[in-house]
Design a protein around this motif. Structure first.
Motif, PDB file in Angstrom:
ATOM      1  N   THR A  53       0.848  -1.195   0.000  1.00 35.51           N
ATOM      2  CA  THR A  53       0.000   0.000   0.000  1.00 35.51           C
ATOM      3  C   THR A  53       0.883   1.243   0.000  1.00 35.51           C
ATOM      4  O   THR A  53       0.598   2.228   0.688  1.00 35.51           O
ATOM      5  N   LEU A  54       1.929   1.180  -0.787  1.00 38.05           N
ATOM      6  CA  LEU A  54       2.943   2.236  -0.830  1.00 38.05           C
ATOM      7  C   LEU A  54       2.325   3.617  -1.043  1.00 38.05           C
ATOM      8  O   LEU A  54       1.603   3.841  -2.007  1.00 38.05           O
ATOM      9  N   GLY A  55       2.619   4.538  -0.112  1.00 35.39           N
ATOM     10  CA  GLY A  55       2.204   5.926  -0.263  1.00 35.39           C
ATOM     11  C   GLY A  55       0.772   6.219   0.107  1.00 35.39           C
ATOM     12  O   GLY A  55       0.324   7.361  -0.033  1.00 35.39           O
ATOM     13  N   GLU A  56       0.020   5.239   0.591  1.00 36.67           N
ATOM     14  CA  GLU A  56      -1.402   5.471   0.846  1.00 36.67           C
ATOM     15  C   GLU A  56      -1.696   5.969   2.256  1.00 36.67           C
ATOM     16  O   GLU A  56      -2.804   6.413   2.536  1.00 36.67           O
ATOM     17  N   ARG A  57      -0.716   5.878   3.160  1.00 37.40           N
ATOM     18  CA  ARG A  57      -0.937   6.413   4.505  1.00 37.40           C
ATOM     19  C   ARG A  57      -0.574   7.891   4.513  1.00 37.40           C
ATOM     20  O   ARG A  57       0.522   8.264   4.102  1.00 37.40           O
ATOM     21  N   PRO A  58      -1.470   8.737   4.996  1.00 35.88           N
ATOM     22  CA  PRO A  58      -1.167  10.176   5.004  1.00 35.88           C
ATOM     23  C   PRO A  58      -0.074  10.517   6.014  1.00 35.88           C
ATOM     24  O   PRO A  58       0.126   9.807   7.004  1.00 35.88           O
ATOM     25  N   VAL A  59       0.627  11.616   5.744  1.00 38.02           N
ATOM     26  CA  VAL A  59       1.606  12.145   6.699  1.00 38.02           C
ATOM     27  C   VAL A  59       0.855  13.037   7.681  1.00 38.02           C
ATOM     28  O   VAL A  59       0.181  13.991   7.285  1.00 38.02           O
ATOM     29  N   THR A  60       0.955  12.707   8.943  1.00 37.43           N
ATOM     30  CA  THR A  60       0.222  13.432   9.976  1.00 37.43           C
ATOM     31  C   THR A  60       1.156  14.395  10.703  1.00 37.43           C
ATOM     32  O   THR A  60       2.225  13.995  11.178  1.00 37.43           O
ATOM     33  N   THR A  61       0.771  15.657  10.767  1.00 40.46           N
ATOM     34  CA  THR A  61       1.544  16.660  11.500  1.00 40.46           C
ATOM     35  C   THR A  61       0.645  17.373  12.493  1.00 40.46           C
ATOM     36  O   THR A  61      -0.539  17.596  12.222  1.00 40.46           O
ATOM     37  N   ILE A  62       1.212  17.711  13.654  1.00 39.79           N
ATOM     38  CA  ILE A  62       0.473  18.432  14.689  1.00 39.79           C
ATOM     39  C   ILE A  62       1.238  19.710  14.997  1.00 39.79           C
ATOM     40  O   ILE A  62       2.432  19.665  15.343  1.00 39.79           O
ATOM     41  N   GLU A  63       0.586  20.835  14.842  1.00 42.53           N
ATOM     42  CA  GLU A  63       1.233  22.133  15.044  1.00 42.53           C
ATOM     43  C   GLU A  63       0.393  23.013  15.963  1.00 42.53           C
ATOM     44  O   GLU A  63      -0.840  22.929  15.969  1.00 42.53           O
ATOM     45  N   THR A  64       1.096  23.826  16.720  1.00 40.78           N
ATOM     46  CA  THR A  64       0.418  24.812  17.565  1.00 40.78           C
ATOM     47  C   THR A  64       0.561  26.184  16.918  1.00 40.78           C
ATOM     48  O   THR A  64       1.675  26.671  16.695  1.00 40.78           O
ATOM     49  N   GLU A  65      -0.555  26.797  16.582  1.00 44.27           N
ATOM     50  CA  GLU A  65      -0.525  28.094  15.919  1.00 44.27           C
ATOM     51  C   GLU A  65      -0.363  29.219  16.938  1.00 44.27           C
ATOM     52  O   GLU A  65      -0.463  29.019  18.167  1.00 44.27           O
TER      53      GLU A  65
END
Length: 328
Positions: A148-160
């Motif tokens: 399933t190459l590339g199908e998992r999203p990249v998850t980022t958590i940021e504080t604005e």
């Protein structure tokens, strides 16, 4: 897979169902008029009566409806699913979608449609999907992610600046799926050195390009996929080539007639199914495919021996030659 169906999917016996319908009709009429109910019972028991024939036709129709309903109910279960649309729905349980093998091309005339992943391939990934949740770096877990190459999203958590916490999911743009198969091994026990062999769709024989191997490596080494203790490396599958040559003898008997085209198609399908890692091309199994075409006798000339591949190798058929002879 067993052909035995659960009792919930059983179709009632015709005679038993007919008796139920007749009894229900007679009981209903008896609530209003006992004499009419008695006459109705006699009519339903007489096969020459039109009413009895109509009732039997309704029972046959009801049996057909039950079979149809049971068929679609079984499509909800992995063991029985065969319809492509239902396989797509089943795969959504793990957020899986059918992969695009070759993207559609609208720049040519006539436009070419996209080549999509087969039902067999999607079900294979569905069966592997639970292993993605394991936390010990399982073989099947890494294999699932490679397929399933590339199908998992990249998850980022940021504080604005405002103090709000924002979680973003970035989905990669995957237009074509190039990984056909993958196998995983830690060759040195407890070392954390994990090797991943890749069989590619880029070439007919399955050799993977350096670019694809790098893509797989980058994906599997993501911190939300790889185990912290694992060092993952990728390599292309070793391709073991072989050819198939056979002579089918019909004895000149029409009952054993076989066409060369049908034989080649059956053998090529067999070869395609075995173009996977860690496979064995068994001469007995191949002979069974040819005997399934009902010739009088089969002489398998090649391969001369079983083609046995290791975990990181795949058999590739370079050609199929079939001779059909009227001799015995």
């Amino acid at each position: 897979m067993s052909d035995t169906l659960p009792e919930a999917f059983a179709v009632p016996d015709f005679d038993a169902l007919l008796e139920d319908y007749k009894a229900a009709a007679v009981d209903y009429v008896a609530e209003q008029d006992e004499d009419t109910a008695s006459e109705l019972s006699e009519a339903l028991d007489n096969d020459s009566e039109l009413l009895a024939q109509i009732t039997q036709a309704f029972v046959l129709k009801r049996q057909s409806e039950i079979r149809e309903q049971n068929y679609w109910a079984r499509q909800m279960f992995r063991k029985y699913v065969t319809e492509s649309d239902m396989i797509d729905l089943l795969a959504l349980q793990y957020n899986l979608q059918r992969q695009t093998i070759t993207a559609a091309d609208t720049s040519v005339f006539p436009p070419t449609e996209a080549v999509m992943e087969s039902d067999e391939s999607l079900l294979k990934r569905f069966d592997l999907a639970p292993y993605q949740f394991h936390t010990t770096g399982t073989r099947k877990g890494y294999k699932f992610h490679a397929l399933t190459l590339g199908e998992r999203p990249v998850t980022t958590i940021e504080t604005e600046d405002s103090g709000d916490v924002v979680m973003r999911f970035s989905f990669p743009d995957v237009t074509e799926t190039l990984v056909k198969d993958a196998e995983v091994r830690m060759l040195t026990p407890n070392s954390g050195d994990v090797e991943v062999a890749i069989l590619s769709r880029e070439s007919d024989d399955g050799q993977a390009s350096d670019a694809l191997l790098q893509s797989v490596s980058d994906y599997l080494n993501r911190d939300d996929i790889a185990q912290e203790s694992d060092t993952i490396t990728t390599k292309s599958a070793t391709i073991t080539t072989y050819a198939i040559e056979a002579t089918l003898y019909t004895g000149g008997d029409p009952a054993h007639a076989v066409t060369e085209a049908d034989a080649i198609a059956a053998v090529q399908e067999f070869a395609d199914q075995h173009h996977r890692l860690n496979q064995r091309v068994d001469r007995l199994e191949l002979g069974n495919v040819l005997y399934g075409l009902n010739p009088l006798r089969v002489e398998l000339n090649a391969p001369a021996a079983d083609v046995i591949c290791d975990w990181d190798a795949a058999p590739y058929c370079t050609g199929v030659t079939i001779h059909v002879s009227a001799e015995q």
